[in-house]
Design a protein around this motif. Structure first.
Motif, PDB file in Angstrom:
ATOM      1  N   VAL A   1       0.864  -1.181   0.000  1.00  0.00           N
ATOM      2  CA  VAL A   1       0.000   0.000   0.000  1.00  0.00           C
ATOM      3  C   VAL A   1       0.896   1.224   0.000  1.00  0.00           C
ATOM      4  CG1 VAL A   1      -1.735   1.303   1.266  1.00  0.00           C
ATOM      5  CG2 VAL A   1      -1.848  -1.199   1.222  1.00  0.00           C
TER       6      VAL A   1
ATOM      7  N   LEU B   1       3.480   1.809   3.086  1.00  0.00           N
ATOM      8  CA  LEU B   1       3.083   1.589   4.474  1.00  0.00           C
ATOM      9  C   LEU B   1       3.743   0.328   5.011  1.00  0.00           C
ATOM     10  CD1 LEU B   1      -0.755   2.407   4.459  1.00  0.00           C
ATOM     11  CD2 LEU B   1       1.180   3.929   4.922  1.00  0.00           C
TER      12      LEU B   1
ATOM     13  N   TYR C   1       0.295  -7.187   3.747  1.00  0.00           N
ATOM     14  CA  TYR C   1      -1.133  -7.129   3.457  1.00  0.00           C
ATOM     15  C   TYR C   1      -1.510  -8.232   2.477  1.00  0.00           C
ATOM     16  CZ  TYR C   1      -1.152  -2.339   5.361  1.00  0.00           C
ATOM     17  OH  TYR C   1      -1.035  -1.230   6.167  1.00  0.00           O
TER      18      TYR C   1
ATOM     19  N   ALA D   1      -7.071  -7.025   1.977  1.00  0.00           N
ATOM     20  CA  ALA D   1      -6.824  -6.119   3.093  1.00  0.00           C
ATOM     21  C   ALA D   1      -6.160  -4.832   2.613  1.00  0.00           C
ATOM     22  CB  ALA D   1      -5.951  -6.808   4.142  1.00  0.00           C
ATOM     23  N   ALA D   2      -5.278  -4.943   1.616  1.00  0.00           N
ATOM     24  CA  ALA D   2      -4.597  -3.762   1.092  1.00  0.00           C
ATOM     25  C   ALA D   2      -5.591  -2.811   0.437  1.00  0.00           C
ATOM     26  CB  ALA D   2      -3.521  -4.195   0.092  1.00  0.00           C
TER      27      ALA D   2
ATOM     28  N   ALA E   1      -8.796  -2.635   1.012  1.00  0.00           N
ATOM     29  CA  ALA E   1      -9.675  -2.099   2.058  1.00  0.00           C
ATOM     30  C   ALA E   1      -8.997  -0.958   2.804  1.00  0.00           C
ATOM     31  CB  ALA E   1     -10.069  -3.223   3.026  1.00  0.00           C
ATOM     32  N   GLU E   2      -7.692  -1.090   3.036  1.00  0.00           N
ATOM     33  CA  GLU E   2      -6.948  -0.035   3.734  1.00  0.00           C
ATOM     34  C   GLU E   2      -6.923   1.248   2.916  1.00  0.00           C
ATOM     35  OE1 GLU E   2      -4.634   1.913   6.612  1.00  0.00           O
ATOM     36  OE2 GLU E   2      -5.837   0.071   6.712  1.00  0.00           O
ATOM     37  N   VAL E   3      -6.681   1.113   1.609  1.00  0.00           N
ATOM     38  CA  VAL E   3      -6.630   2.294   0.745  1.00  0.00           C
ATOM     39  C   VAL E   3      -7.987   2.994   0.709  1.00  0.00           C
ATOM     40  CG1 VAL E   3      -6.439   3.017  -1.668  1.00  0.00           C
ATOM     41  CG2 VAL E   3      -4.709   1.524  -0.682  1.00  0.00           C
TER      42      VAL E   3
ATOM     43  N   ARG F   1     -10.344   2.803   2.899  1.00  0.00           N
ATOM     44  CA  ARG F   1     -10.664   3.355   4.222  1.00  0.00           C
ATOM     45  C   ARG F   1     -10.011   4.718   4.392  1.00  0.00           C
ATOM     46  NH1 ARG F   1      -8.455   4.000   9.031  1.00  0.00           N
ATOM     47  NH2 ARG F   1      -6.481   3.065   8.375  1.00  0.00           N
ATOM     48  N   ARG F   2      -8.761   4.822   3.908  1.00  0.00           N
ATOM     49  CA  ARG F   2      -8.053   6.099   4.027  1.00  0.00           C
ATOM     50  C   ARG F   2      -8.556   7.119   3.012  1.00  0.00           C
ATOM     51  NH1 ARG F   2      -2.703   6.208   6.276  1.00  0.00           N
ATOM     52  NH2 ARG F   2      -2.220   4.302   7.433  1.00  0.00           N
TER      53      ARG F   2
END
Length: 356
Positions: A33, A40, A44, A48-49, A51-53, A55-56
């Motif tokens: 990510v 980061l 991941y 999950a990667a 989803a993290e992007v 989310r941010r």
């Protein structure tokens, strides 16, 4: 009477074992990510990667895969929303370089080439090998799918991670970096092939040397394979630069112009190689023809020399009673001397005319 489910006509029926599905993570080379140009920390999964992007609300995912199967690619496609036709191409490979657009998703196919080191062009069987890189780019991700053992992208990833300003431009910057890396590889391969072409040219035009025409055909076949991998990329590059509604940012398109210029250079080199090899092939065939004519003259000269004693011996070998020469006291010596004189005369004549 109920039949046994495990038997049919006296034979046991074996139920095939279910195919074991390998998780998508087994095909993952790297998954990262990137936010504001920096990677980061942490490991991941591809889901999950992403989803993290999201989310941010910033950054992007770069997922690298190596030769995934259908199940592994299907899992990635569900996560990133990839089009099924492009996914099928990515699994089965063997595609021509092309660029396809599915709404805001780009699918780019690149053919990779690698030069096979060898001692001499006259003894090798292969000079280049090819592979493929498929790239899926979206607003917040890029998925690279590699086929072949020589198409590593670790160096490209490391170079980009050392340049946060470039990575901050998003997936399009990674798309450019990979395309630039592939085209630079084309340049390196054509540079490495130049001595092979020069060696064949020297062999063909060196007097009194024999060259196997098959070796010229071999190098020409490798040039054809290289051309098929390189030349069709011209149109996708132009689409990335000029296509209307292109999702690639304008500041990244400028970098693709440099890639296109390098690609033109490679295409010109390949065309020059092909033209040179065609000329060498014609020259080699002409050289072989001349050598065959020389050999035929030499054979004909020896046949003519051998025909003299054969003809004379054939005449005096006839079983006629009334042949006055048979009773001459010096007839044998005269015939042998005559044969030797004619043979020497023919040898000198053929040698003077360079038939021997």
């Amino acid at each position: 009477m109920p039949s046994l489910p495990s038997h049919r006509q006296g034979r046991r029926v074996l139920t095939p074992a279910p195919t074991r599905r390998v998780p998508a993570e087994r095909a993952v080379v790297d998954c990262a990510v990137y936010v504001e140009g920096h990677r980061l920390p942490g490991r991941y999964t591809h889901s999950a990667a992403l989803a993290e992007v999201r989310r941010r609300g910033t950054g992007f995912v770069w997922l690298g895969l190596h030769q995934p199967d259908e199940h592994q690619m299907a899992s990635v496609a569900r996560t990133f929303g990839l089009h099924e036709l492009a996914v099928e191409d990515a699994v089965h490979a063997h595609q021509r370089p092309k660029l396809e657009r599915y709404d805001d998703l780009l699918f780019l196919v690149l053919r990779t080439v690698s030069y096979i080191e060898h001692e001499s062009v006259t003894t090798t069987k292969d000079i280049v090998e090819t592979g493929e890189i498929m790239l899926f780019t979206g607003p917040d991700f890029i998925v690279s799918v590699r086929h072949g053992d020589h198409s590593e992208l670790a160096a490209v990833r490391s170079r980009l991670e050392a340049d946060p300003e470039q990575l901050e431009r998003g997936p399009a910057a990674v798309l450019h970096a990979i395309a630039d890396h592939v085209v630079d590889t084309y340049l390196a391969v054509t540079t490495a092939m130049q001595p092979d072409v020069d060696d064949l040219e020297e062999l063909v035009f060196t007097p009194s040397t024999r060259i196997a025409v098959e070796q010229i055909y071999l190098l020409k076949r490798e040039i054809v394979e290289l051309r098929r991998a390189v030349v069709p990329l011209a149109e996708p590059l132009q689409q990335l630069i000029r296509a209307p509604g292109n999702p690639v940012p304008k500041d990244v398109r400028r970098y693709f112009r440099d890639v296109a210029d390098h690609h033109i250079t490679v295409s010109d080199r390949i065309a020059a190689f092909d033209e040179t090899l065609s000329t060498l092939l014609d020259a080699a065939i002409a050289k072989v023809t001349v050598q065959q004519n020389t050999d035929m003259r030499r054979i004909s000269a020896w046949v003519a020399i051998a025909a003299v004693p054969t003809m004379i011996a054939g005449i005096y070998g006839m079983n006629f009673d009334n042949m006055p020469e048979l009773h001459w006291e010096y007839g044998y010596h005269l015939v042998v001397g005559f044969i030797a004189a004619i043979t020497v005369l023919l040898f000198v004549t053929f040698r003077r005319n360079k038939w021997l």
